[in-house]
Design a protein around this motif. Structure first.
Motif, short mmCIF file in Angstrom:
data_model
loop_
_atom_site.label_atom_id
_atom_site.label_comp_id
_atom_site.label_asym_id
_atom_site.label_seq_id
_atom_site.Cartn_x
_atom_site.Cartn_y
_atom_site.Cartn_z
N ASP A 110 0.76 -1.22 0.11
CA ASP A 110 0.05 -0.06 0.10
C ASP A 110 0.92 1.16 0.11
O ASP A 110 0.29 2.33 -0.01
N CYS A 111 2.19 1.14 0.31
CA CYS A 111 3.04 2.39 0.36
C CYS A 111 3.67 2.52 -1.03
O CYS A 111 4.54 3.70 -1.03
N LYS A 112 3.27 1.67 -2.13
CA LYS A 112 4.24 2.12 -3.33
C LYS A 112 3.96 3.43 -3.92
O LYS A 112 4.70 4.03 -4.43
N PRO A 113 2.79 4.09 -3.58
CA PRO A 113 2.46 5.55 -4.21
C PRO A 113 3.32 6.48 -3.43
O PRO A 113 3.62 7.53 -3.96
N TYR A 114 3.88 6.07 -2.38
CA TYR A 114 4.68 6.87 -1.67
C TYR A 114 6.22 6.54 -1.66
O TYR A 114 6.81 7.18 -0.83
N GLU A 115 6.49 5.82 -2.67
CA GLU A 115 7.72 5.26 -2.31
C GLU A 115 8.82 6.51 -2.67
O GLU A 115 9.91 6.38 -2.10
N GLN A 116 8.84 7.43 -3.45
CA GLN A 116 9.55 8.42 -3.88
C GLN A 116 9.75 9.35 -2.48
O GLN A 116 10.93 9.83 -2.20
#
Length: 78
Positions: free
Chosen positions: A21-27
């Motif tokens: 679920d944290c993939k969108p916040y990886e950057q």
């Protein structure tokens, strides 16, 4: 002077980055990780030339950090 457990922060950021679920916040997490590593070096006065060696000793049980920061160098004294 404040004490931060940079090793724990770095390991926990890598753990959070593994959550699907944290993939969108990886950057954003990657930027936070860079900041933690840079401040870790700064707190211990690690010279530019010894950063890889320092991480291999301090983060020996976090192979992802060693791989990511083996060649990435921070010049925080500039």
């Amino acid at each position: 002077m404040y004490y931060y457990n940079y090793i724990r922060l770095i390991e926990e950021l890598y753990a959070v980055m593994q959550i699907p679920d944290c993939k969108p916040y990886e950057q954003t997490l990657r930027t936070m990780l860079d900041e933690c590593v840079m401040h870790f070096f700064e707190a211990h006065n690690v010279p530019y030339e010894r950063q890889g060696e320092f991480l291999s000793v301090m983060l020996y049980d976090c192979p992802k950090a060693l791989a990511d920061y083996k060649t990435k160098k921070f010049d925080y004294k500039g």
